[in-house]
Design an enzyme around this catalytic site. Structure first.
Site, PDB file in Angstrom:
ATOM      1  N   ASP A   1       5.053  -6.317   2.290  1.00  0.00           N
ATOM      2  CA  ASP A   1       6.040  -5.800   1.350  1.00  0.00           C
ATOM      3  C   ASP A   1       6.814  -6.995   0.799  1.00  0.00           C
ATOM      4  OD1 ASP A   1       8.639  -4.598   0.541  1.00  0.00           O
ATOM      5  OD2 ASP A   1       7.787  -2.795   1.455  1.00  0.00           O
ATOM      6  N   ILE A   2       7.150  -6.982  -0.476  1.00  0.00           N
ATOM      7  CA  ILE A   2       7.866  -8.134  -1.040  1.00  0.00           C
ATOM      8  C   ILE A   2       9.278  -8.288  -0.448  1.00  0.00           C
ATOM      9  CG2 ILE A   2       6.562  -8.382  -3.206  1.00  0.00           C
ATOM     10  CD1 ILE A   2       8.716  -6.718  -4.599  1.00  0.00           C
TER      11      ILE A   2
ATOM     12  N   TYR B   1      15.789   2.624 -11.493  1.00  0.00           N
ATOM     13  CA  TYR B   1      14.554   1.866 -11.735  1.00  0.00           C
ATOM     14  C   TYR B   1      14.696   0.981 -12.977  1.00  0.00           C
ATOM     15  CZ  TYR B   1       9.810   1.072 -13.495  1.00  0.00           C
ATOM     16  OH  TYR B   1       8.679   0.499 -14.013  1.00  0.00           O
TER      17      TYR B   1
ATOM     18  N   VAL C   1       1.280  10.845 -17.879  1.00  0.00           N
ATOM     19  CA  VAL C   1       0.811  12.106 -18.452  1.00  0.00           C
ATOM     20  C   VAL C   1      -0.695  12.058 -18.765  1.00  0.00           C
ATOM     21  CG1 VAL C   1       1.474  11.509 -20.857  1.00  0.00           C
ATOM     22  CG2 VAL C   1       1.380  13.907 -20.147  1.00  0.00           C
TER      23      VAL C   1
ATOM     24  N   LEU D   1       0.825  -1.224   0.000  1.00  0.00           N
ATOM     25  CA  LEU D   1       0.000   0.000   0.000  1.00  0.00           C
ATOM     26  C   LEU D   1       0.855   1.269   0.000  1.00  0.00           C
ATOM     27  CD1 LEU D   1      -2.994  -1.024   2.328  1.00  0.00           C
ATOM     28  CD2 LEU D   1      -2.813  -1.170  -0.154  1.00  0.00           C
TER      29      LEU D   1
ATOM     30  N   ALA E   1       6.303  -3.448  -7.036  1.00  0.00           N
ATOM     31  CA  ALA E   1       7.598  -2.821  -7.343  1.00  0.00           C
ATOM     32  C   ALA E   1       7.622  -1.393  -6.818  1.00  0.00           C
ATOM     33  CB  ALA E   1       7.811  -2.788  -8.858  1.00  0.00           C
TER      34      ALA E   1
HETATM   35  C1  UD2 Z   1       7.261   6.100 -18.780  1.00  0.00           C
HETATM   36  C2  UD2 Z   1       6.864   5.359 -17.517  1.00  0.00           C
HETATM   37  C3  UD2 Z   1       8.051   5.071 -16.697  1.00  0.00           C
HETATM   38  C4  UD2 Z   1       9.155   4.401 -17.501  1.00  0.00           C
HETATM   39  C5  UD2 Z   1       9.458   5.258 -18.739  1.00  0.00           C
HETATM   40  C6  UD2 Z   1      10.459   4.565 -19.636  1.00  0.00           C
HETATM   41  C7  UD2 Z   1       4.604   6.010 -16.882  1.00  0.00           C
HETATM   42  C8  UD2 Z   1       3.777   6.823 -15.954  1.00  0.00           C
HETATM   43  N1  UD2 Z   1       5.954   6.159 -16.735  1.00  0.00           N
HETATM   44  O1  UD2 Z   1       7.745   7.379 -18.464  1.00  0.00           O
HETATM   45  O2  UD2 Z   1       7.695   4.223 -15.618  1.00  0.00           O
HETATM   46  O3  UD2 Z   1       8.749   3.118 -17.859  1.00  0.00           O
HETATM   47  O4  UD2 Z   1       8.279   5.431 -19.487  1.00  0.00           O
HETATM   48  O5  UD2 Z   1      10.975   5.461 -20.552  1.00  0.00           O
HETATM   49  O6  UD2 Z   1       4.117   5.227 -17.683  1.00  0.00           O
HETATM   50  N2  UD2 Z   1       4.731  15.109 -19.470  1.00  0.00           N
HETATM   51  C9  UD2 Z   1       4.253  16.378 -19.677  1.00  0.00           C
HETATM   52  N3  UD2 Z   1       3.423  16.914 -18.748  1.00  0.00           N
HETATM   53  C10 UD2 Z   1       3.043  16.261 -17.622  1.00  0.00           C
HETATM   54  C11 UD2 Z   1       3.548  14.951 -17.409  1.00  0.00           C
HETATM   55  C12 UD2 Z   1       4.398  14.407 -18.363  1.00  0.00           C
HETATM   56  O7  UD2 Z   1       4.573  17.027 -20.672  1.00  0.00           O
HETATM   57  O8  UD2 Z   1       2.264  16.819 -16.826  1.00  0.00           O
HETATM   58  C13 UD2 Z   1       5.593  14.530 -20.510  1.00  0.00           C
HETATM   59  C14 UD2 Z   1       6.869  13.913 -19.995  1.00  0.00           C
HETATM   60  O9  UD2 Z   1       7.880  14.866 -19.862  1.00  0.00           O
HETATM   61  C15 UD2 Z   1       7.139  12.876 -21.094  1.00  0.00           C
HETATM   62  C16 UD2 Z   1       5.748  12.441 -21.540  1.00  0.00           C
HETATM   63  O10 UD2 Z   1       4.863  13.465 -21.112  1.00  0.00           O
HETATM   64  O11 UD2 Z   1       7.804  13.464 -22.170  1.00  0.00           O
HETATM   65  C17 UD2 Z   1       5.306  11.139 -20.936  1.00  0.00           C
HETATM   66  O12 UD2 Z   1       5.524  11.221 -19.547  1.00  0.00           O
HETATM   67  P1  UD2 Z   1       5.114  10.064 -18.529  1.00  0.00           P
HETATM   68  O13 UD2 Z   1       5.627  10.467 -17.200  1.00  0.00           O
HETATM   69  O14 UD2 Z   1       3.683   9.755 -18.664  1.00  0.00           O
HETATM   70  O15 UD2 Z   1       5.854   8.781 -19.075  1.00  0.00           O
HETATM   71  P2  UD2 Z   1       7.398   8.551 -19.464  1.00  0.00           P
HETATM   72  O16 UD2 Z   1       7.392   8.077 -20.871  1.00  0.00           O
HETATM   73  O17 UD2 Z   1       8.253   9.673 -19.109  1.00  0.00           O
END
Ligand code: UD2
Length: 307
Positions: A58-59, A146, A190, A37, A80
Site C-alpha cells: 500500500d502506498i 476524493y 457507466v 489489490l 489511489a
Molecule cells: C467520473 C469518474 C469519477 C470522477 C468524476 C468527476 C468514473 C468511473 N468516475 O464520475 O472518478 O472523476 O467523473 O466528475 O470515471 N450512470 C447511470 N447509470 C449507471 C451508472 C452511472 O446513469 O448505471 C450515470 C451517472 O449518474 C453519471 C454518468 O452516468 O451521470 C456517468 O457516471 P460515471 O459513474 O461513469 O462517471 P462520473 O462522471 O459520475
C-alpha cells in the site's frame, strides 16, 4: 527524452489504468508494479507476469514504497483510493491514501533521484465548472473528499517540481473506459456497467433524464498520454486535461449500443444521483500543444471492443 529502456515503477499497477501502462512498457523496459489489490486485481497482470515484478503493498507503507522506488527512473503514480463514495464515507482514509500516499511517493522519488513522476489526477477537481469545455486554468472546485485529495496531490506535484526540481506532471483524466474496468459496483464507470448488462441481456438504469454528457476517453489513449508525459520536456510542472475533447449524452450512447447490437434495450430511468455533474467536457488544446496528444480511439470502436 525517450523512456525506452528506463526502469519503471507503476503504483496502482494492477488496476484498470495502471495495468495497461505496465503492459505497454513491459516489453522494452524493466517494470515493477506496486498495488494493494484493494481495487486492483492481479489477473490484470497475467499477460506480463513474471516479466514484471509485482509487490503487494500500500502506498501508505512508506519504507516498503521507498525500497521499491529506489532504482526506478520513472514513476507512474496511479495508486489511489478511486472510489468517490468511499471518500465521502471515510474522508480520512481517502486523505491517508491519496494525500499521504502521494507524499510518500514524492518524497521517496526526491530521496532516490527519480527522473520523473507522472500523476493520475482527475476531472473531479473541477466540480461543476462554469465554462464548458473546461480549460486547465479554470478554478478548481472539489465536491468530494476524493476530488480534494486529487487536487492536493496535484499541488504537491507542482510544489516538488518548483521546490526540489523533481520533474512531475499531472494528468486530469476525464471518463476513462475500456477493457479491465471493473463493472461490479453501482459506482463503476457507466460504460463498464452498460456494456456488461448488454452482454448479459440485463436492463440499463439511467440516473436522471440521460441528457447528462461526459467525455469518454479510451484507456489506450490515456496510456498514450502517460507515455507522452513521461517524455515531454515542456510538460514538467504542469497539469493537463486528458479526454477526447468531445462529449456525448447517455441517451446518445444508448442509441449507439442499440445500433451495434441491433436490439431495443430496456432502459429504466431513476432519480438523478445526488451531486451528479450535468455536463463534463475538457478543452484538450494544452495536451495537444505541449504533449502532442491526439486521441485516436473512435468511441464507437471502443464500445464495440467491450460488447
Ligand atoms: C467520473 C469518474 C469519477 C470522477 C468524476 C468527476 C468514473 C468511473 N468516475 O464520475 O472518478 O472523476 O467523473 O466528475 O470515471 N450512470 C447511470 N447509470 C449507471 C451508472 C452511472 O446513469 O448505471 C450515470 C451517472 O449518474 C453519471 C454518468 O452516468 O451521470 C456517468 O457516471 P460515471 O459513474 O461513469 O462517471 P462520473 O462522471 O459520475
Amino acid at each position: 527524452m525517450t523512456i525506452e529502456g528506463k526502469k519503471i515503477l507503476v503504483t496502482g499497477g494492477a488496476g484498470f489504468i495502471g495495468s495497461w501502462i505496465a503492459e505497454t512498457l513491459a516489453s522494452k523496459n524493466s517494470v515493477k508494479v506496486a498495488d494493494s489489490l484493494k481495487t486492483g486485481n492481479k489477473d490484470n497482470l497475467k499477460k506480463i507476469l513474471p516479466k514484471v515484478e509485482f509487490t503487494e503493498t500500500d502506498i501508505r507503507k512508506r519504507e516498503k514504497l521507498s525500497g521499491l522506488i529506489q532504482g526506478a527512473e520513472i514513476v507512474f503514480h496511479q495508486g489511489a483510493n478511486v472510489q468517490i463514495q468511499a471518500s465521502v464515507d471515510d474522508p480520512q482514509m481517502d486523505a491517508d491514501i491519496n494525500i499521504g500516499g502521494t507524499l510518500n511517493v514524492l518524497d521517496a522519488c526526491r530521496k532516490h533521484d527519480v527522473e520523473r513522476v507522472v500523476f493520475a489526477s482527475s476531472s473531479a477537481i473541477y466540480g461543476n465548472p462554469s465554462n464548458i469545455p473546461v480549460t486547465e486554468s479554470a478554478k478548481p472546485s472539489p465536491l468530494s473528499p476524493y476530488a480534494l485529495s486529487k487536487l492536493a496531490g496535484e499541488s504537491y506535484m507542482k510544489l516538488y517540481s518548483d521546490l526540489y526540481g523533481l520533474k512531475t506532471i499531472s494528468l486530469r483524466y476525464f471518463n476513462v473506459y475500456g477493457p479491465r474496468q471493473n463493472a461490479d459496483s453501482p459506482y463503476s464507470g457507466v460504460i463498464s456497467i452498460f456494456t456488461k448488462n448488454v452482454r448479459e441481456g440485463k436492463p440499463l438504469t439511467v440516473f436522471g433524464d440521460g441528457e447528462q454528457t461526459r467525455d469518454f476517453v479510451n484507456v489506450k489513449d490515456v496510456v498514450k498520454a502517460n507515455m507522452l508525459a513521461a517524455e515531454s520536456k515542456p510538460a514538467v510542472g504542469k497539469a493537463f486535461n486528458i479526454g477526447t475533447g468531445k462529449s456525448i449524452s447517455l441517451n446518445d450512447m444508448i442509441s449507439i449500443l442499440e445500433k451495434k447490437t441491433g436490439k431495443k434495450l430496456v432502459v429504466k430511468y431513476k432519480e438523478k444521483r445526488k451531486g451528479d455533474v450535468m455536463h463534463s467536457c475538457p478543452d484538450i488544446s494544452l495536451a495537444r500543444k505541449i504533449l502532442g496528444f491526439v486521441p485516436s480511439v473512435a468511441f464507437e470502436d471502443g464500445l464495440s471492443e467491450l460488447l
